[in-house]
Each structure stands twice: as structure tokens, then as C-alpha cells.
Design a protein around this motif. Structure first.
Motif, PDB file in Angstrom:
ATOM      1  N   MET A   1     -49.835 -49.516  34.418  1.00  0.00           N
ATOM      2  CA  MET A   1     -49.293 -48.197  34.102  1.00  0.00           C
ATOM      3  C   MET A   1     -49.899 -47.123  35.005  1.00  0.00           C
ATOM      4  O   MET A   1     -49.182 -46.302  35.578  1.00  0.00           O
ATOM      5  CB  MET A   1     -49.592 -47.845  32.632  1.00  0.00           C
ATOM      6  N   LEU A   2     -51.210 -47.144  35.134  1.00  0.00           N
ATOM      7  CA  LEU A   2     -51.881 -46.130  35.943  1.00  0.00           C
ATOM      8  C   LEU A   2     -51.550 -46.292  37.424  1.00  0.00           C
ATOM      9  O   LEU A   2     -51.371 -45.295  38.138  1.00  0.00           O
ATOM     10  CB  LEU A   2     -53.391 -46.189  35.711  1.00  0.00           C
ATOM     11  N   ALA A   3     -51.445 -47.533  37.884  1.00  0.00           N
ATOM     12  CA  ALA A   3     -51.081 -47.768  39.288  1.00  0.00           C
ATOM     13  C   ALA A   3     -49.668 -47.267  39.567  1.00  0.00           C
ATOM     14  O   ALA A   3     -49.430 -46.591  40.587  1.00  0.00           O
ATOM     15  CB  ALA A   3     -51.211 -49.248  39.625  1.00  0.00           C
ATOM     16  N   ASP A   4     -48.736 -47.578  38.694  1.00  0.00           N
ATOM     17  CA  ASP A   4     -47.356 -47.121  38.887  1.00  0.00           C
ATOM     18  C   ASP A   4     -47.273 -45.597  38.841  1.00  0.00           C
ATOM     19  O   ASP A   4     -46.590 -44.985  39.662  1.00  0.00           O
ATOM     20  CB  ASP A   4     -46.425 -47.724  37.830  1.00  0.00           C
ATOM     21  N   ALA A   5     -47.971 -44.985  37.899  1.00  0.00           N
ATOM     22  CA  ALA A   5     -47.939 -43.528  37.773  1.00  0.00           C
ATOM     23  C   ALA A   5     -48.572 -42.862  38.999  1.00  0.00           C
ATOM     24  O   ALA A   5     -48.066 -41.862  39.504  1.00  0.00           O
ATOM     25  CB  ALA A   5     -48.651 -43.088  36.494  1.00  0.00           C
ATOM     26  N   GLY A   6     -49.643 -43.419  39.499  1.00  0.00           N
ATOM     27  CA  GLY A   6     -50.299 -42.862  40.679  1.00  0.00           C
ATOM     28  C   GLY A   6     -49.487 -43.033  41.942  1.00  0.00           C
ATOM     29  O   GLY A   6     -49.577 -42.216  42.870  1.00  0.00           O
ATOM     30  N   MET A   7     -48.688 -44.069  41.987  1.00  0.00           N
ATOM     31  CA  MET A   7     -47.870 -44.346  43.170  1.00  0.00           C
ATOM     32  C   MET A   7     -46.841 -43.245  43.406  1.00  0.00           C
ATOM     33  O   MET A   7     -46.498 -42.951  44.551  1.00  0.00           O
ATOM     34  CB  MET A   7     -47.169 -45.700  42.995  1.00  0.00           C
ATOM     35  N   LEU A   8     -46.358 -42.609  42.356  1.00  0.00           N
ATOM     36  CA  LEU A   8     -45.318 -41.596  42.497  1.00  0.00           C
ATOM     37  C   LEU A   8     -45.772 -40.456  43.411  1.00  0.00           C
ATOM     38  O   LEU A   8     -45.138 -40.171  44.428  1.00  0.00           O
ATOM     39  CB  LEU A   8     -44.906 -41.046  41.129  1.00  0.00           C
ATOM     40  N   SER A   9     -46.874 -39.827  43.058  1.00  0.00           N
ATOM     41  CA  SER A   9     -47.332 -38.683  43.853  1.00  0.00           C
ATOM     42  C   SER A   9     -47.853 -39.120  45.221  1.00  0.00           C
ATOM     43  O   SER A   9     -47.640 -38.418  46.219  1.00  0.00           O
ATOM     44  CB  SER A   9     -48.398 -37.890  43.100  1.00  0.00           C
ATOM     45  N   ALA A  10     -48.498 -40.258  45.283  1.00  0.00           N
ATOM     46  CA  ALA A  10     -49.037 -40.731  46.568  1.00  0.00           C
ATOM     47  C   ALA A  10     -47.926 -40.976  47.578  1.00  0.00           C
ATOM     48  O   ALA A  10     -48.036 -40.589  48.751  1.00  0.00           O
ATOM     49  CB  ALA A  10     -49.856 -42.006  46.352  1.00  0.00           C
ATOM     50  N   LYS A  11     -46.857 -41.607  47.151  1.00  0.00           N
ATOM     51  CA  LYS A  11     -45.759 -41.903  48.077  1.00  0.00           C
ATOM     52  C   LYS A  11     -44.944 -40.667  48.430  1.00  0.00           C
ATOM     53  O   LYS A  11     -44.402 -40.576  49.532  1.00  0.00           O
ATOM     54  CB  LYS A  11     -44.852 -43.010  47.511  1.00  0.00           C
ATOM     55  N   ILE A  12     -44.854 -39.707  47.522  1.00  0.00           N
ATOM     56  CA  ILE A  12     -44.189 -38.446  47.863  1.00  0.00           C
ATOM     57  C   ILE A  12     -44.986 -37.750  48.962  1.00  0.00           C
ATOM     58  O   ILE A  12     -44.420 -37.300  49.962  1.00  0.00           O
ATOM     59  CB  ILE A  12     -44.034 -37.538  46.627  1.00  0.00           C
ATOM     60  N   ALA A  13     -46.296 -37.674  48.787  1.00  0.00           N
ATOM     61  CA  ALA A  13     -47.148 -37.037  49.801  1.00  0.00           C
ATOM     62  C   ALA A  13     -47.014 -37.757  51.136  1.00  0.00           C
ATOM     63  O   ALA A  13     -46.878 -37.113  52.184  1.00  0.00           O
ATOM     64  CB  ALA A  13     -48.600 -37.035  49.332  1.00  0.00           C
ATOM     65  N   GLY A  14     -47.019 -39.069  51.122  1.00  0.00           N
ATOM     66  CA  GLY A  14     -46.887 -39.835  52.354  1.00  0.00           C
ATOM     67  C   GLY A  14     -45.543 -39.641  53.022  1.00  0.00           C
ATOM     68  O   GLY A  14     -45.456 -39.502  54.248  1.00  0.00           O
ATOM     69  N   ALA A  15     -44.488 -39.616  52.232  1.00  0.00           N
ATOM     70  CA  ALA A  15     -43.145 -39.431  52.791  1.00  0.00           C
ATOM     71  C   ALA A  15     -43.015 -38.049  53.428  1.00  0.00           C
ATOM     72  O   ALA A  15     -42.429 -37.911  54.503  1.00  0.00           O
ATOM     73  CB  ALA A  15     -42.088 -39.606  51.701  1.00  0.00           C
ATOM     74  N   GLU A  16     -43.568 -37.055  52.786  1.00  0.00           N
ATOM     75  CA  GLU A  16     -43.483 -35.705  53.320  1.00  0.00           C
ATOM     76  C   GLU A  16     -44.315 -35.557  54.586  1.00  0.00           C
ATOM     77  O   GLU A  16     -43.966 -34.798  55.478  1.00  0.00           O
ATOM     78  CB  GLU A  16     -43.907 -34.684  52.266  1.00  0.00           C
ATOM     79  N   ALA A  17     -45.395 -36.286  54.689  1.00  0.00           N
ATOM     80  CA  ALA A  17     -46.241 -36.222  55.886  1.00  0.00           C
ATOM     81  C   ALA A  17     -45.609 -36.972  57.047  1.00  0.00           C
ATOM     82  O   ALA A  17     -45.772 -36.587  58.199  1.00  0.00           O
ATOM     83  CB  ALA A  17     -47.624 -36.786  55.588  1.00  0.00           C
ATOM     84  N   GLY A  18     -44.865 -38.045  56.732  1.00  0.00           N
ATOM     85  CA  GLY A  18     -44.309 -38.903  57.774  1.00  0.00           C
ATOM     86  C   GLY A  18     -43.129 -38.307  58.501  1.00  0.00           C
ATOM     87  O   GLY A  18     -43.105 -38.258  59.718  1.00  0.00           O
TER      88      GLY A  18
END
Length: 152
Positions: A46-63
Motif C-alpha cells: 500500500m505504501l509503495a503504491d501510494a508513494g509511486m504516484l507522486s514520485a512518478k509525477i515528479a519524474g515525468a515532469e522533470a523528463g
């Protein structure tokens, strides 16, 4: 790159919603009894899935590149869908407060609507050809010649 540019994702509504979801999942996860190994395993997912949301948004915006953003979007979608289903596991393994998980599901639905708009805003002209064929913009295929390769 200026600090403000580096952190521009933090102002996005979808990123803010992702943080809200993580906080809510964390609060519910804290209610899981530590003496139940199965529930503790679900808590980690649960915590890994929830943390993935913001992490991947940040990565996508940086890329920036379309294929990288779409790859991040696919991972975000999977994590969000997995978050929707964790309540079944919590119920199956006897988590007494599993009814609280409906709050997460409601937040994920709000996130989904923001996600649709976010993905629609990706720049389809900022791409390199994905030779795996998964994340190319419409009309671009994995066997297409990269126009940049034609420049001498």
C-alpha cells in the motif's frame, strides 16, 4: 535549471492529490496491527503504491519527453489501480478498520480525473521514437525513421 523549474510539479493539482493519497494511506496503514505478518506485507505494498504516484509525477515532469511521460503514466495507473484493490486484501486478512479504505478509493477516483487531464497535456511533439512500440505518440511507430537521423 533553476530551483523553481525543478519543483514546478509540486504546484500541479495531480501532484497535490497524490500527496493527499499518500498521507491518507499512511494514516490507515498505521492502524494495521504489527503482529499480523500478512497485513504488514499488504501495508508495504500500500505504501509503495501510494508513494509511486507522486514520485512518478515528479519524474515525468522533470523528463519532458513524451515516451518517458507515458511510461511514468503507465506506472502511475498501475499503482493507482493496485491501491483501489488493496481493501480486498485487508478485508480478507481480517483488518478490522478496512471500511476506512473507502476514503482511499474515493481519493483515487478524484486522482483518476486529474490524471486524464494531465496525460492529455503531454506534448506529443517532444519525443524520441520508442523502438519497443509502447509509448510513441499517435501516428509514430517503432519502425519509423527518426527525423533527427536524417539531418546531416
Amino acid at each position: 535549471m533553476e530551483e523553481e523549474d525543478f519543483r514546478k510539479h509540486e504546484k500541479l493539482p495531480i501532484y497535490q492529490k497524490a500527496l493527499e493519497i499518500y498521507d491518507l494511506v499512511h494514516q490507515i496503514a498505521d492502524l494495521i496491527p504489527e503482529d499480523n505478518e500478512r497485513l504488514m506485507n499488504i501495508k508495504q505494498f500500500m505504501l509503495a503504491d501510494a508513494g509511486m504516484l507522486s514520485a512518478k509525477i515528479a519524474g515525468a515532469e522533470a523528463g519532458g519527453l513524451y515516451d518517458l511521460k507515458m511510461e511514468a503514466a503507465a506506472i502511475i495507473r498501475k499503482s493507482a489501480k493496485d491501491l483501489m484493490l488493496h481493501n480486498h486484501s485487508l478485508e480478507a486478512f481480517g483488518f478490522k478498520e478496512s471500511s476506512y479504505y473507502q476514503l482511499v478509493r474515493d481519493q483515487i477516483e478524484e486522482f483518476r480525473l486529474l490524471f486524464i487531464d494531465w496525460v492529455a497535456g503531454f506534448d506529443q511533439w517532444d519525443y524520441v521514437i520508442d523502438n519497443w512500440g509502447l509509448f510513441n505518440p499517435p501516428g509514430v511507430g517503432p519502425y519509423d525513421v527518426d527525423p533527427d537521423d536524417l539531418i546531416e
